[in-house]
Design a protein around this motif. Structure first.
Motif, short mmCIF file in Angstrom:
data_model
loop_
_atom_site.label_atom_id
_atom_site.label_comp_id
_atom_site.label_asym_id
_atom_site.label_seq_id
_atom_site.Cartn_x
_atom_site.Cartn_y
_atom_site.Cartn_z
N ASP A 288 63.85 41.93 28.59
CA ASP A 288 64.15 40.50 28.52
C ASP A 288 64.00 39.88 29.90
OD1 ASP A 288 65.31 40.22 25.69
OD2 ASP A 288 66.33 41.98 26.50
N TYR A 289 64.39 40.63 30.92
CA TYR A 289 64.27 40.16 32.30
C TYR A 289 63.61 41.26 33.13
CZ TYR A 289 67.68 36.84 30.55
OH TYR A 289 68.32 35.90 29.79
N GLY A 290 62.49 40.92 33.74
CA GLY A 290 61.78 41.90 34.55
C GLY A 290 61.74 41.45 36.00
N LEU A 291 61.96 42.40 36.90
CA LEU A 291 61.84 42.09 38.32
C LEU A 291 60.87 43.09 38.93
CD1 LEU A 291 62.81 40.53 40.88
CD2 LEU A 291 64.56 42.30 41.14
N VAL A 292 59.76 42.57 39.47
CA VAL A 292 58.78 43.44 40.10
C VAL A 292 59.16 43.56 41.57
CG1 VAL A 292 56.34 43.81 40.62
CG2 VAL A 292 57.00 42.65 38.51
N GLU A 293 59.81 44.66 41.90
CA GLU A 293 60.24 44.84 43.29
C GLU A 293 60.53 46.32 43.52
OE1 GLU A 293 63.27 42.05 44.63
OE2 GLU A 293 63.55 43.21 46.45
N ASP A 294 60.43 46.72 44.77
CA ASP A 294 60.78 48.08 45.17
C ASP A 294 62.28 48.29 44.92
OD1 ASP A 294 59.73 50.27 47.66
OD2 ASP A 294 61.78 50.23 46.89
N LEU A 295 62.61 49.32 44.17
CA LEU A 295 64.02 49.51 43.79
C LEU A 295 64.92 49.77 45.00
CD1 LEU A 295 65.06 52.80 43.64
CD2 LEU A 295 63.20 52.80 41.98
N PHE A 296 64.33 50.33 46.06
CA PHE A 296 65.15 50.62 47.24
C PHE A 296 65.57 49.35 47.98
CE2 PHE A 296 62.83 54.53 46.35
CZ PHE A 296 63.90 55.39 46.20
N LYS A 297 64.85 48.26 47.70
CA LYS A 297 65.29 46.96 48.22
C LYS A 297 66.17 46.27 47.19
CE LYS A 297 61.36 45.77 51.14
NZ LYS A 297 59.98 45.46 50.87
N ALA A 298 65.75 46.38 45.91
CA ALA A 298 66.41 45.61 44.86
C ALA A 298 67.85 46.09 44.61
CB ALA A 298 65.61 45.69 43.56
N LEU A 299 68.07 47.41 44.61
CA LEU A 299 69.41 47.90 44.24
C LEU A 299 70.50 47.49 45.23
CD1 LEU A 299 68.58 51.37 42.64
CD2 LEU A 299 69.32 49.28 41.48
N PRO A 300 70.29 47.66 46.55
CA PRO A 300 71.34 47.19 47.48
C PRO A 300 71.57 45.68 47.35
CG PRO A 300 69.81 48.65 48.60
CD PRO A 300 69.21 48.36 47.26
N ALA A 301 70.47 44.93 47.11
CA ALA A 301 70.61 43.48 46.96
C ALA A 301 71.40 43.15 45.69
CB ALA A 301 69.23 42.83 46.91
N LEU A 302 71.15 43.93 44.64
CA LEU A 302 71.87 43.70 43.38
C LEU A 302 73.36 43.98 43.55
CD1 LEU A 302 71.93 43.08 40.35
CD2 LEU A 302 71.20 45.43 39.90
N ALA A 303 73.69 45.06 44.26
CA ALA A 303 75.10 45.39 44.49
C ALA A 303 75.79 44.24 45.23
CB ALA A 303 75.21 46.69 45.30
N GLU A 304 75.10 43.71 46.22
CA GLU A 304 75.67 42.63 47.02
C GLU A 304 75.86 41.36 46.19
OE1 GLU A 304 74.16 40.41 51.00
OE2 GLU A 304 73.82 42.59 50.91
N GLU A 305 74.84 41.06 45.37
CA GLU A 305 74.90 39.84 44.55
C GLU A 305 76.02 39.96 43.50
OE1 GLU A 305 73.28 37.19 45.22
OE2 GLU A 305 73.70 35.97 43.44
N ARG B 226 60.00 43.85 19.52
CA ARG B 226 60.78 43.25 20.58
C ARG B 226 59.81 42.50 21.48
NH1 ARG B 226 66.11 45.03 22.62
NH2 ARG B 226 66.41 43.58 24.32
N GLU B 227 60.03 41.23 21.66
CA GLU B 227 59.12 40.43 22.49
C GLU B 227 59.45 40.64 23.95
OE1 GLU B 227 56.65 38.65 21.17
OE2 GLU B 227 57.30 39.30 19.18
N ALA B 228 58.38 40.63 24.79
CA ALA B 228 58.60 40.68 26.23
C ALA B 228 59.28 39.39 26.65
CB ALA B 228 57.28 40.87 26.95
N GLY B 229 60.19 39.48 27.60
CA GLY B 229 60.91 38.30 28.06
C GLY B 229 60.25 37.67 29.25
N VAL B 230 61.02 37.37 30.25
CA VAL B 230 60.49 36.66 31.42
C VAL B 230 60.57 37.55 32.65
CG1 VAL B 230 61.12 34.40 30.52
CG2 VAL B 230 62.77 35.67 31.93
N LYS B 231 59.72 37.23 33.62
CA LYS B 231 59.81 37.89 34.93
C LYS B 231 60.67 36.98 35.81
CE LYS B 231 56.93 41.54 34.75
NZ LYS B 231 55.50 41.38 34.50
#
Lengths: 310, 250
Positions: A288-305, B226-231
């Motif tokens: 449903d929600y995709g984030l294209v990012e290096d997980l080693f950057k994304a995970l610490p940022a997610l914890a902080e957010e 299941r449809e793909a959502g948003v980026k």
């Protein structure tokens, strides 16, 4: 006729999978009986919503649920029932085919819907197809996919309790030991939120980054087959076609490409989030929600957010 | 000591199964077929037991159409000694498969049956357990470690909570899980050699066993898509959407 659910329990209380199975059994419009074999709290089990009778068979050889011991007991009781059900957990998968073969009936594995007393839906090909099957056997033996049925409550029932005679112990198999994962976190198949890691995590050590997220969300931690095969985490973390089937409110897939076999285990989750640096990864097709990012950057940022908003 | 290893020919695990337009099943024409990956692990385990001296003969068996011979040749190329095909055009359910395997296990006088914990086509996860029941043998399902010694099999099993270790009296049935071993690739010389190994073809009728199906498949359908959502562009946007749009946080 009544239906019989064979309880999966930990010798103190029923496991949640059993309450999901009772919910499936209730859809058959018959009295639901629950077999509690081995040590267990029959009075607590009798309070479970929707159970009319609890049968207890308290003998030491039923501890550890060895099918060589349990199957003959179930077979002895089976004549009084139209349906026998267990959850489709390793407990049920191990036990029920042995029961079915002794009764000379087919088994319906992983039922996801009860259409009528003889017709059921079950996923095949890693959930890429759904078969509607009709059984011609006198006794229907089913294992139930727990995520497809909402669990009954622990309270609200007032079943009678009856003890049944134990069958003789078998000498075919004996229990030597077990190593169970100890965790303060929720159990994977009943967690509301799951944070799951794949090959992209690169090491078991890096799963600490997922733990930091799971701690903040009260989540369970899962993994793809690739992460388990690589030895990052133990086998009981595996989500997928041949591992655990989960359907939490929120599934966060981190560094998981999204093989067919993994998707089979989690695609019924309510909300799926994918974090992966490869924008072509198939996991994004179900997220449903995709984030294209290096997980080693994304995970610490997610914890902080999460600290900021929760 | 002899072992029987049951292998199934299935749609290759990398191929996504497609439901037939008339909803009678899944398309298998012109689709890449392979040995069920769990059965490949069972074959590998038997070969390793042979190499360690614990096993004298590894007999592979498959049930299905004539093309299953290819699957059996693969197992022979990996190192199995001989093969049996029980030929049938009909779909045989796990209970029927277990009945056929029981007849073969008794005829061959094996001490061990190895097979995958489930086939990746029907995902039943039944055959090994049913066979153990029919033979009156112990069962070690979902095995991630197997040791044979003193007429017993010690099996470590993958269970939902972790790992469990059992001791089984032999003969016994073992079903294999993913972590038991990593199957080898057959070398070209071994593929050539496998062509000379014995492969016996039997008909289901020859065994005098009733394997008529107990389940009627009324229809096979596609699951709901299941449809793909948003980026999202950032962690901040992700958390905002999870909290306010999806309502799954806090």
């Amino acid at each position: 006729m009544s239906v019989l659910v064979i309880a999966e329990h930990d010798e103190t209380s029923l496991l949640p999978a059993t309450r999901h199975t009772i919910a499936a059994a209730r859809e058959l419009d018959a009295d639901v009986h629950l077999l509690l074999a081995g040590a267990g709290d029959a009075n607590a089990a009798a309070k479970t919503e929707g159970v009319a009778k609890v049968l207890t068979a308290n003998a030491e050889h039923y501890n550890h649920a060895l099918p060589e011991n349990l199957a003959p007991l179930v077979v002895e009781l089976a004549g009084a029932y139209s349906h026998l059900l267990t959850p489709s957990t390793t407990f049920g998968k191990n036990l029920m085919p042995r029961v079915a073969a002794l009764l000379d009936v087919a088994q319906i594995s992983d039922a996801i819907k009860i259409v009528s007393e003889d017709t059921f839906l079950r996923p095949i090909y890693a959930g890429n197809a759904i078969a509607t099957v009709q059984s011609s056997d006198k006794i229907k033996v089913l294992t139930v996919r727990t995520t497809a049925f909402r669990a009954v409550d622990e309270e609200g029932g007032s079943a009678t309790v009856e003890s049944v005679e134990a069958a003789s112990p078998s000498d075919l198999a004996s229990f030597i030991g077990q190593e169970l994962s100890q965790s303060e976190r929720p159990e994977l198949t009943s967690a509301k939120i799951i944070v799951s890691g794949g090959r992209g995590m690169q090491s078991g050590e890096n799963f600490k980054l997922l733990e930091a997220i799971a701690d903040r969300l009260g989540a369970a931690i899962g993994a793809s087959r690739a992460a388990v095969d690589a030895g990052f985490v133990p086998n009981d973390y595996q989500v997928g076609q041949t591992g655990k089937i989960v359907a939490p409110e929120l599934y966060i897939a981190v560094g998981i490409s999204g093989a067919i076999q993994h998707l089979a285990g989690m695609k019924d989750s309510k909300v799926i989030v994918a974090i992966n640096k490869d924008e072509e990864a198939p996991i994004f097709q179900v997220a449903d929600y995709g984030l294209v990012e290096d997980l080693f950057k994304a995970l610490p940022a997610l914890a902080e957010e999460l600290d900021n908003v929760l | 000591m002899k072992a029987l290893i049951a292998v199934k020919r299935v749609i290759d695990y990398n191929v996504r199964a497609r439901v037939k337009a008339d909803n009678t099943g899944v398309e298998t024409a012109n689709v890449k077929m392979s040995m069920n990956p769990f059965d490949e692990i069972a074959v590998e385990e038997a070969i390793r037991l042979k190499e360690s001296g614990a096993l004298d003969e590894a007999i592979v068996v498959s049930i299905g159409e004539a093309k299953c011979q290819e699957t059996l040749r693969t197992a022979l190329a990996m190192g199995a000694d001989r093969a049996i095909l029980v030929e049938t055009e009909a779909n045989v359910e796990p209970l029927g498969v277990a009945k056929i395997l029981k007849a073969l296990a008794e005829k061959e006088g094996v001490d061990l049956v190895l097979t995958g914990k489930q086939a990746i086509d029907d995902d039943s996860n039944q055959t090994g357990q049913m066979l153990a029941a029919l033979l009156g043998w112990g069962q070690g399902t979902f095995a991630s470690k197997l040791t044979l010694a003193d007429g017993k099999a010690e099996v470590m099993r993958e269970i939902d909570g972790g790992l469990q270790t059992l001791s089984l009296k032999l003969p016994a049935v073992i079903t294999t899980d993913l972590r038991l071993n990593e199957p080898r690739y057959a070398s070209l010389p071994n593929i050539m050699k496998a062509k000379q190994k014995p492969l016996e073809v039997l008909k289901v009728g020859d065994l005098g066993i009733d394997v008529s199906p107990r389940l009627k498949v009324l229809k096979v359908e596609e699951p709901s898509k299941r449809e793909a959502g948003v980026k999202v562009e950032s962690i901040a946007e992700l958390v905002e959407k999870l909290k306010n749009e999806a309502g799954v946080l806090g």
